[in-house]
Design an enzyme around this catalytic site. Structure first.
Site: not given
Ligand code: SAH
Ligand code: SF4
Length: 356
Positions: A117, A89, A121, A124, A338, A110
């Site tokens: 990934c 995406e 987390c 996410c 995303c 973005c």
């Molecule tokens: N892996 C990298 C970049 C991609 S995620 C990272 O973790 O920084 C980009 C941002 O979106 C990160 O800060 C992540 O924690 C946040 N994010 C992921 N899922 C989310 C959600 N459901 N609501 C809000 N932010 C989210």
């Molecule tokens: Fe991966 Fe999502 Fe954690 Fe970023 S926030 S490191 S995309 S699992």
């Protein structure tokens, strides 16, 4: 390597190897990045033999748009299919008070850096189904070219906040940044690019040693190891103290401010004690703080806190004189999550249907 992964010196080497004059490299780059021509056959100032060689060597491996959501005057999200059928995406955030709060005419993309990934987390969508593969530099660059063409306006800001952990695909990330930044390439200033990371300490140090002035955002999301470790497994490997030490070194070598992203998740990390500790940590490395109300993900139980709690959290940071913003714009919901569109589509269509 595909054509969009090649730098100017790669092209020059290739021309020498093919016994072509070196200036052909500049001609090819001008067609790709200035005129945005996709077909080798349309590059009319190249000799026919060279065009044929290019055609044979680099058959089109471009991304294919298979879905789009969002309205034309707000955030638009694109689902692309890669040449091996995987889905990624990209999000276009048009002129808006962009991700960092100030009013501006920034048009932001973005970008995804991986399929899935590995960092898992808990909140996410991108990590839900694990890691599939790294994107090539060309696949990263192509997201920019295609989304800019779709949007019809120049994009002047890039955030690596899509699917995946960009720092875990470090070499391709740096190569893509070089192409996106170069005057012979896309030409976006390094200061208009932000790499977001969940906190890969060795790579933060590596990036700190690069001459490029790209910005760095850290996904903080927890101000104690207890809280952060519960939602971000990466914290066990690189706990907060190590992360902050790497941030200190980064800031010292770059003379540039960091951003801490902090998703507010109800009853998980939204206590006022977390806010006070976060303020201390942000002060230590002179970081700005971006508070992001959690965006719910289907299949996950997390929720965003009440507005009043979000405000109270923000206020503590502001009282501590930390530069902090709370994202409220609707458009960011889609950008902050995303990985979700891909999951939705994979649920709706069988993989063979996606390939059609
Ligand atoms: N892996 C990298 C970049 C991609 S995620 C990272 O973790 O920084 C980009 C941002 O979106 C990160 O800060 C992540 O924690 C946040 N994010 C992921 N899922 C989310 C959600 N459901 N609501 C809000 N932010 C989210
Ligand atoms: Fe991966 Fe999502 Fe954690 Fe970023 S926030 S490191 S995309 S699992």
């Amino acid at each position: 390597m595909e054509a969009l992964s090649l730098t100017k010196s790669d092209w020059e080497e290739r021309m020498l190897a093919w016994e072509q004059p070196v200036y052909r490299a500049s001609q090819i780059l001008e067609w790709i990045y200035q005129r945005r021509v996709r077909e080798w056959q349309d590059m009319s100032n190249l000799p026919a033999t060279l065009r044929e060689k290019l055609e044979a060597e680099f058959p089109s491996a471009r991304l294919v748009k298979i879905r789009e959501t969002g309205a034309h005057d707000t955030t638009r999200k694109f689902l692309f299919r890669l040449s091996d059928g995987q889905l990624i995406e990209s999000v276009l955030i048009p002129a808006s008070p962009a991700l960092y709060g100030e009013a501006s005419d920034r048009r932001t993309i973005c970008i995804s850096s991986q399929v899935g990934c590995a960092y898992g987390c808990k909140f996410c969508a991108s990590g839900l189904e694990g890691w599939k593969r790294n994107l090539t530099a060309g696949e990263i660059v192509d997201q920019f070219l295609q989304v800019e063409a779709e949007g019809g306006e120049k994009i002047n800001n890039i955030v690596f906040m899509g699917m995946g952990e960009p720092m875990a695909n470090y070499d391709n990330l740096l190569r893509a940044i070089a192409i996106l930044n170069a005057p012979w390439g896309v030409g976006v200033g390094a200061r208009h690019m932000t790499v977001s990371t969940s906190g890969l300490v060795p790579r933060i140090r590596d990036l700190g040693e690069q001459p490029l002035q790209v910005r760095l955002a850290i996904s903080f999301h927890g101000a104690t190891d207890e809280v952060r470790g519960r939602i971000m497994p990466v914290n066990k490997k690189y706990p907060i103290e190590e992360l902050l030490a790497a941030c200190e070194d980064y800031v010292r070598s770059k003379k540039q401010r960091l951003t801490f992203e902090f998703i507010l998740i109800r009853d998980i990390n939204d206590s006022l004690e977390q806010a006070r500790l976060l303020a201390q940590q942000a002060r230590r490395v002179n970081a700005k703080v971006n508070l992001i109300p959690y965006n719910t993900v289907e299949g996950l139980e997390w929720e965003r806190p009440e507005d009043s709690r979000q405000e109270a959290f923000l206020k503590i940071l502001q009282q501590a004189e930390i530069e902090a913003t709370l994202r409220r714009e609707k458009g960011h919901d889609i950008a902050a999550a995303c990985g979700q569109l891909r999951l939705q589509v994979e649920k709706i269509f069988a993989p063979t249907q996606i390939l059609i």
